[in-house]
Write a protein that holds these residues in place. Structure first.
Motif, PDB file in Angstrom:
ATOM      1  N   ILE A 341       9.078 -10.390  11.392  1.00  0.00           N
ATOM      2  CA  ILE A 341      10.352  -9.378  11.094  1.00  0.00           C
ATOM      3  C   ILE A 341      11.469 -10.717  10.575  1.00  0.00           C
ATOM      4  CG2 ILE A 341      12.262  -8.171  11.882  1.00  0.00           C
ATOM      5  CD1 ILE A 341      10.517  -6.904  13.917  1.00  0.00           C
ATOM      6  N   PHE A 342      11.499 -11.839  11.420  1.00  0.00           N
ATOM      7  CA  PHE A 342      12.360 -12.796  10.913  1.00  0.00           C
ATOM      8  C   PHE A 342      12.355 -13.957  11.510  1.00  0.00           C
ATOM      9  CE2 PHE A 342      14.470 -11.405  14.752  1.00  0.00           C
ATOM     10  CZ  PHE A 342      15.288 -12.540  15.165  1.00  0.00           C
ATOM     11  N   VAL A 343      13.016 -15.207  10.955  1.00  0.00           N
ATOM     12  CA  VAL A 343      13.267 -16.320  11.870  1.00  0.00           C
ATOM     13  C   VAL A 343      14.570 -16.822  11.449  1.00  0.00           C
ATOM     14  CG1 VAL A 343      12.389 -18.666  12.357  1.00  0.00           C
ATOM     15  CG2 VAL A 343      10.524 -17.044  12.332  1.00  0.00           C
ATOM     16  N   HIS A 344      15.224 -16.945  12.511  1.00  0.00           N
ATOM     17  CA  HIS A 344      16.480 -17.219  12.372  1.00  0.00           C
ATOM     18  C   HIS A 344      16.713 -18.488  11.558  1.00  0.00           C
ATOM     19  CE1 HIS A 344      20.810 -18.858  13.115  1.00  0.00           C
ATOM     20  NE2 HIS A 344      21.145 -17.525  13.286  1.00  0.00           N
ATOM     21  N   ALA A 345      17.686 -18.732  10.602  1.00  0.00           N
ATOM     22  CA  ALA A 345      17.713 -20.223  10.100  1.00  0.00           C
ATOM     23  C   ALA A 345      17.880 -21.283  10.941  1.00  0.00           C
ATOM     24  CB  ALA A 345      19.079 -20.088   9.115  1.00  0.00           C
ATOM     25  N   GLY A 346      18.369 -21.114  12.227  1.00  0.00           N
ATOM     26  CA  GLY A 346      18.589 -22.432  12.953  1.00  0.00           C
ATOM     27  C   GLY A 346      17.211 -22.474  13.854  1.00  0.00           C
ATOM     28  N   GLY A 347      16.226 -21.751  13.584  1.00  0.00           N
ATOM     29  CA  GLY A 347      14.941 -21.771  14.173  1.00  0.00           C
ATOM     30  C   GLY A 347      14.814 -21.719  15.719  1.00  0.00           C
ATOM     31  N   PHE A 348      15.791 -21.085  16.273  1.00  0.00           N
ATOM     32  CA  PHE A 348      15.740 -20.795  17.809  1.00  0.00           C
ATOM     33  C   PHE A 348      15.407 -19.218  18.164  1.00  0.00           C
ATOM     34  CE2 PHE A 348      19.639 -19.181  16.531  1.00  0.00           C
ATOM     35  CZ  PHE A 348      19.878 -18.031  17.371  1.00  0.00           C
ATOM     36  N   ILE A 349      15.273 -18.605  17.279  1.00  0.00           N
ATOM     37  CA  ILE A 349      14.593 -17.117  17.619  1.00  0.00           C
ATOM     38  C   ILE A 349      13.973 -16.501  16.477  1.00  0.00           C
ATOM     39  CG2 ILE A 349      16.679 -15.941  16.978  1.00  0.00           C
ATOM     40  CD1 ILE A 349      16.162 -14.337  19.782  1.00  0.00           C
ATOM     41  N   GLY A 350      12.906 -15.774  16.878  1.00  0.00           N
ATOM     42  CA  GLY A 350      12.240 -14.886  15.607  1.00  0.00           C
ATOM     43  C   GLY A 350      11.785 -13.882  16.263  1.00  0.00           C
ATOM     44  N   GLY A 351      11.130 -12.943  15.216  1.00  0.00           N
ATOM     45  CA  GLY A 351      10.614 -11.553  15.644  1.00  0.00           C
ATOM     46  C   GLY A 351       9.534 -11.071  15.016  1.00  0.00           C
ATOM     47  N   ASN A 352       8.732 -10.095  15.612  1.00  0.00           N
ATOM     48  CA  ASN A 352       7.596  -9.566  15.282  1.00  0.00           C
ATOM     49  C   ASN A 352       7.658  -8.153  15.891  1.00  0.00           C
ATOM     50  OD1 ASN A 352       4.739  -8.666  14.838  1.00  0.00           O
ATOM     51  ND2 ASN A 352       4.671 -10.807  13.980  1.00  0.00           N
ATOM     52  N   GLN A 353       6.978  -7.382  14.698  1.00  0.00           N
ATOM     53  CA  GLN A 353       6.838  -5.878  15.328  1.00  0.00           C
ATOM     54  C   GLN A 353       6.003  -5.644  16.572  1.00  0.00           C
ATOM     55  OE1 GLN A 353       8.309  -3.633  13.647  1.00  0.00           O
ATOM     56  NE2 GLN A 353       8.824  -4.442  11.620  1.00  0.00           N
ATOM     57  N   THR A 354       5.318  -6.471  17.099  1.00  0.00           N
ATOM     58  CA  THR A 354       4.469  -6.273  18.027  1.00  0.00           C
ATOM     59  C   THR A 354       4.265  -7.358  18.908  1.00  0.00           C
ATOM     60  OG1 THR A 354       2.136  -7.121  16.983  1.00  0.00           O
ATOM     61  CG2 THR A 354       2.841  -4.721  16.818  1.00  0.00           C
ATOM     62  N   PHE A 355       3.800  -7.056  20.232  1.00  0.00           N
ATOM     63  CA  PHE A 355       3.712  -8.336  21.121  1.00  0.00           C
ATOM     64  C   PHE A 355       2.484  -9.308  20.790  1.00  0.00           C
ATOM     65  CE2 PHE A 355       0.786  -9.771  24.590  1.00  0.00           C
ATOM     66  CZ  PHE A 355       1.537 -10.754  25.103  1.00  0.00           C
ATOM     67  N   GLU A 356       1.459  -8.686  20.248  1.00  0.00           N
ATOM     68  CA  GLU A 356       0.249  -9.690  19.728  1.00  0.00           C
ATOM     69  C   GLU A 356       0.811 -10.323  18.402  1.00  0.00           C
ATOM     70  OE1 GLU A 356      -1.199  -6.082  21.976  1.00  0.00           O
ATOM     71  OE2 GLU A 356       0.341  -6.237  20.130  1.00  0.00           O
ATOM     72  N   GLY A 357       1.537  -9.669  17.649  1.00  0.00           N
ATOM     73  CA  GLY A 357       2.002 -10.609  16.535  1.00  0.00           C
ATOM     74  C   GLY A 357       3.328 -11.783  17.075  1.00  0.00           C
ATOM     75  N   ALA A 358       3.815 -11.303  17.938  1.00  0.00           N
ATOM     76  CA  ALA A 358       4.873 -12.428  18.294  1.00  0.00           C
ATOM     77  C   ALA A 358       4.183 -13.557  19.300  1.00  0.00           C
ATOM     78  CB  ALA A 358       5.865 -11.705  19.321  1.00  0.00           C
ATOM     79  N   LEU A 359       3.001 -13.165  20.064  1.00  0.00           N
ATOM     80  CA  LEU A 359       2.269 -14.119  20.529  1.00  0.00           C
ATOM     81  C   LEU A 359       1.472 -15.046  19.656  1.00  0.00           C
ATOM     82  CD1 LEU A 359       1.155 -15.250  23.308  1.00  0.00           C
ATOM     83  CD2 LEU A 359      -0.693 -13.537  23.033  1.00  0.00           C
ATOM     84  N   GLU A 360       1.084 -14.423  18.783  1.00  0.00           N
ATOM     85  CA  GLU A 360       0.386 -15.380  17.475  1.00  0.00           C
ATOM     86  C   GLU A 360       1.235 -16.200  16.866  1.00  0.00           C
ATOM     87  OE1 GLU A 360      -2.735 -16.842  15.466  1.00  0.00           O
ATOM     88  OE2 GLU A 360      -2.800 -15.469  17.212  1.00  0.00           O
ATOM     89  N   MET A 361       2.303 -15.789  16.549  1.00  0.00           N
ATOM     90  CA  MET A 361       3.496 -16.861  16.220  1.00  0.00           C
ATOM     91  C   MET A 361       3.893 -17.754  16.779  1.00  0.00           C
ATOM     92  SD  MET A 361       5.966 -13.974  14.050  1.00  0.00           S
ATOM     93  CE  MET A 361       7.292 -15.113  13.607  1.00  0.00           C
ATOM     94  N   ALA A 362       3.992 -17.532  18.213  1.00  0.00           N
ATOM     95  CA  ALA A 362       4.284 -18.701  19.062  1.00  0.00           C
ATOM     96  C   ALA A 362       3.232 -19.678  19.192  1.00  0.00           C
ATOM     97  CB  ALA A 362       4.782 -18.033  20.462  1.00  0.00           C
ATOM     98  N   LYS A 363       1.805 -19.101  19.369  1.00  0.00           N
ATOM     99  CA  LYS A 363       0.769 -19.879  19.302  1.00  0.00           C
ATOM    100  C   LYS A 363       0.627 -20.857  18.282  1.00  0.00           C
ATOM    101  CE  LYS A 363      -2.525 -17.178  22.153  1.00  0.00           C
ATOM    102  NZ  LYS A 363      -3.565 -16.383  22.214  1.00  0.00           N
ATOM    103  N   LYS A 364       0.852 -20.364  16.718  1.00  0.00           N
ATOM    104  CA  LYS A 364       0.986 -20.951  15.838  1.00  0.00           C
ATOM    105  C   LYS A 364       2.188 -22.345  15.689  1.00  0.00           C
ATOM    106  CE  LYS A 364      -1.702 -18.336  12.368  1.00  0.00           C
ATOM    107  NZ  LYS A 364      -1.698 -18.068  10.987  1.00  0.00           N
ATOM    108  N   ALA A 365       3.620 -21.851  16.182  1.00  0.00           N
ATOM    109  CA  ALA A 365       4.528 -22.661  16.472  1.00  0.00           C
ATOM    110  C   ALA A 365       4.115 -24.080  17.167  1.00  0.00           C
ATOM    111  CB  ALA A 365       5.780 -21.842  16.782  1.00  0.00           C
ATOM    112  N   VAL A 366       3.450 -23.564  18.212  1.00  0.00           N
ATOM    113  CA  VAL A 366       2.861 -24.692  19.339  1.00  0.00           C
ATOM    114  C   VAL A 366       2.304 -25.803  18.641  1.00  0.00           C
ATOM    115  CG1 VAL A 366       1.693 -25.167  21.260  1.00  0.00           C
ATOM    116  CG2 VAL A 366       3.135 -23.351  21.272  1.00  0.00           C
ATOM    117  N   GLU A 367       1.294 -25.310  17.653  1.00  0.00           N
ATOM    118  CA  GLU A 367       0.251 -26.343  16.989  1.00  0.00           C
ATOM    119  C   GLU A 367       0.982 -26.939  15.707  1.00  0.00           C
ATOM    120  OE1 GLU A 367      -2.334 -27.144  18.531  1.00  0.00           O
ATOM    121  OE2 GLU A 367      -2.033 -25.678  20.003  1.00  0.00           O
ATOM    122  N   ILE A 368       1.810 -26.333  15.122  1.00  0.00           N
ATOM    123  CA  ILE A 368       2.408 -26.951  13.956  1.00  0.00           C
ATOM    124  C   ILE A 368       3.459 -28.182  14.185  1.00  0.00           C
ATOM    125  CG2 ILE A 368       4.097 -26.543  11.965  1.00  0.00           C
ATOM    126  CD1 ILE A 368       3.169 -23.588  12.011  1.00  0.00           C
TER     127      ILE A 368
END
Length: 368
Positions: A341-368
């Motif tokens: 859905i979005f990631v704030h320009a400050g990088g402190f918060i973002g969103g996804n339509q589903t829990f699974e999507g949010a979890l996947e985004m967080a997992k990728k962010a951990v690794e990047i």
């Protein structure tokens, strides 16, 4: 309010009402809060207040704060201005003011009176510590001239203020009550819109006492709000966050992501997360917290970067720079995760339509 002891009020049973003593003249936030705190206790709920520096009048007071040159709990005398005074709250280094002295000696009783918690319970102890750390210690530091950061070190580092806040704090607001006009300008405007007459500024003892009472009510309301929030929201959240913390590796083996369950009243989680990490020897481990926007099955989910420290605008690890300020399909493409859905320009918060999507985004962010 500053009547001699011969005019003391009587209780319903005919006994003399208790008397709280403090100094007259210019007042500060610490004694304003100290008096409010004492009046939360049944023993002092109906107490008179005597504001004086006369030792003979203070001698007849039931309890005295911020004047008299004595700290003696057995005598119910709580001043901190004497040269030899160096008392601190247990486990802290900030020299106490009258607010901290009253809290140190009576805080648990106040918590028990207001909340109904057993005075010796673990929850009362948690609130006792938390209220000091989050509110009362700042009163002590301000009254004793202790800055949050060492001013000399800031100057040596060449760190300059970004704006002039004029030292704005609860204590500075209390200071205004010493000098504010008896009738505030905005309240003095006449009904026909004519300019008000010059506001009166002279102070009789009764007027000074009335100003003090306004200041005490003001800081007391801030304390009341703080205690209410901690008791009704913060304290219950501890168990919720502890369960989430202990089960965090079930969804992400790295332990870098925590899922905060939804509760209608909200879950203030960050304080508890920092404490749980410290207790478990893994400070700084959790990078992202996931939480639902609402309790519905189809709720959208948010990803929140954990702050570097409580109240900080810096994060342990902000969401990836390439995602920041990007939305919807564009974000799904750049992140490689559907439903973004979005990631704030400050990088402190973002969103996804589903829990699974949010979890996947967080997992990728951990690794990047």
């Amino acid at each position: 309010m500053s009547e001699p002891s011969s005019k003391r009020l009587k209780m319903a049973d005919g006994t003399a009402a208790p008397v709280i003593g403090t100094h007259n003249g210019h007042f500060h936030a610490d004694e304003a809060l100290a008096v409010y705190l004492l009046r939360l206790l049944p023993d002092y709920q109906n107490a008179q207040l005597v504001r004086t520096r006369d030792p003979e009048l203070l001698k007849d007071c039931t309890i005295v704060v911020d004047v008299g040159g004595v700290h003696d709990d057995a005598l119910r005398r709580y001043d901190h201005h004497q040269r030899e005074f160096n008392a601190t709250f247990p486990g802290k280094h900030t020299k106490l003011s009258s607010a901290g002295l009253v809290w140190m000696h009576y805080g648990k009783k106040i918590i028990s009176t207001v909340t109904g918690l057993d005075v010796d319970s673990a929850d009362a102890e948690l609130l006792y510590q938390k209220l000091y750390e989050d509110l009362i210690e700042a009163f002590d530091a301000n009254d004793n001239g202790i800055s949050v950061y060492d001013p000399q070190e800031l100057r040596k580092a060449g760190i300059e203020k970004k704006l002039n806040d004029k030292g704005f704090s609860l204590a500075s607001v209390v200071g205004r009550y010493n000098h504010a006009p008896i009738t505030p300008l905005v309240d003095a405007v006449s009904s026909n819109g004519a300019p008000p007459a010059a506001a009166k500024t002279e102070k009789t003892q009764d007027e000074e006492d009335a100003r003090f009472q306004r200041a005490s009510t003001f800081v007391g309301e801030q304390f009341s709000l703080e205690l209410s929030d901690k008791f009704t929201s913060w304290l219950p959240a501890r168990a919720v966050v502890a369960r989430a913390f202990n089960s965090r590796t079930a969804l992400d083996p790295s332990g870098r992501i925590i899922v905060i369950p939804h509760r209608p009243e909200g879950v203030p989680w960050s304080d508890h997360l920092y404490a749980l990490e410290e207790e478990n020897g893994c400070a700084g481990q959790v990078l992202y917290a996931l939480f639902a926007e609402n309790g519905e099955p189809n709720s959208k989910w948010r990803i929140r970067a954990v702050s570097l420290e409580p109240g900080s605008f810096e994060n342990r690890k902000a969401l990836p720079e390439a995602w920041r300020g990007v939305r919807d399909e564009d974000l799904s493409k750049v992140s490689g995760v559907p439903g973004a859905i979005f990631v704030h320009a400050g990088g402190f918060i973002g969103g996804n339509q589903t829990f699974e999507g949010a979890l996947e985004m967080a997992k990728k962010a951990v690794e990047i």
